[in-house]
Design an enzyme around this catalytic site. Sequence first.
Site, PDB file in Angstrom:
ATOM      1  N   GLN A  70       1.028  -6.204  11.585  1.00 25.31           N
ATOM      2  CA  GLN A  70       0.515  -5.688  10.320  1.00 25.31           C
ATOM      3  C   GLN A  70       0.786  -4.204  10.135  1.00 25.31           C
ATOM      4  OE1 GLN A  70      -3.634  -6.734  10.098  1.00 25.31           O
ATOM      5  NE2 GLN A  70      -3.218  -8.847   9.511  1.00 25.31           N
ATOM      6  N   ARG A 127       4.733 -12.020  10.967  1.00 28.38           N
ATOM      7  CA  ARG A 127       3.458 -11.949  10.249  1.00 28.38           C
ATOM      8  C   ARG A 127       2.332 -12.235  11.233  1.00 28.38           C
ATOM      9  NH1 ARG A 127       4.086 -10.116   4.957  1.00 28.38           N
ATOM     10  NH2 ARG A 127       2.448 -11.500   4.203  1.00 28.38           N
ATOM     11  N   TYR A 176       3.441 -17.100   3.294  1.00 31.09           N
ATOM     12  CA  TYR A 176       4.234 -17.097   2.056  1.00 31.09           C
ATOM     13  C   TYR A 176       4.097 -18.451   1.359  1.00 31.09           C
ATOM     14  CZ  TYR A 176       6.600 -12.888   3.747  1.00 31.09           C
ATOM     15  OH  TYR A 176       6.885 -11.626   4.200  1.00 31.09           O
TER      16      TYR A 176
END
Length: 377
Positions: A125, A120, A226
């Site tokens: 991306q 991430r 997350y």
Amino acid sequence: MLIGLLKEGDSENRVALLPEIVSNLTKRKVAVCVETGAGDSALATDSAYQEAGATIASREDVLKKADFLIAIHAPDEKLIQSLGKEQIWLSQYNPLWNTDLVKQFAARGITTFSMDAIPRSTRGQAMDVLSSQATVAGYKAVLDAANHLSTFFPMFMTAAGTIRPATVLVLGAGVAGLQAIATAKRLGAQVQAFDVRSAVKEEVMSLGAKFVEVEGAKEDAAAGGYAVEQTEEFKQKQQQAINDHAAKANVVICTAQIPGRKAPLLLPKEAVSRMKPGSVIIDLAASTGGNCELTQDNETVVEHGVTIVGQSNYPSLMPVDASKMFGKNILNFLEVLIDEEGKLELNFDDDIIKGTCITHQGEIINERVKSAIQPKN
């Protein structure tokens, strides 16, 4: 290098690479062999792949010839047994959840990459299939909710009276949740959203939704954006807030998931029993247990007058654009792996390659997956 593109199972309409992506690969001196009918459900014909420079072959031939095999989902047992140590497997197979599959790959010495393990990061991306497919899921979930709902989404002021707008509650404000918020707002609904991560409050409000805030949430910067497991005290406060808002909602969109774990239970059956008759719950976390206690994966049930849709693969219902986005993510990743001569270059000093590779030469090399399977004492 020869890339083999496989046809998905009957329950999946997407394909990992559309002809336009194959064309990009062949221009980079990469040969592509496509299984017969691989793109049919995504409206991509065999002839379109041939025009893009690919060859068409049977599944058996693709598996036999390809150096690098690409699919969307994890291989079944039969397919795993047909893979050789010299072959590389790339798909989205949720290694933190499917740990037995990871062990099988390692035991057979197969090099594998899982696209849902992309780091991430800013660089990652463009390769993030979780985000691209979550965008599709969030959008489609709201449209499905509108189809099941017996009332309008927007407000109507007519000679026959005023129709109040629907109230939509979105649980989880990740990519799917944010897309659900935006889509519900475009349809004219009043939208509320809940997430344990306070950092998403501004994004939720920028889309015109009200943020349901519960104080005391635990956050972890190392979780890569997350949600993380919460304390029991917070869960009780969270549960009460969600129950109260769900009772007033016409639609609840459930999107909350924690990588490698069962989806958090946010709507117990008691909360569903308090909801209005005719309300709709769309549970995107159905495949990992669901955010709603009454969710059944891949089924639609009615409990206490509430329609509960357990659907975790909405992208398959929009196969053309979902495949286009998935394929672009794959292409961006392959560009990191392939040199100017179209040859594979496994540089494990590259954080993208190292983070996405799960097994190699009989070992589990992804640190996060290794920790989940072989926790330190």
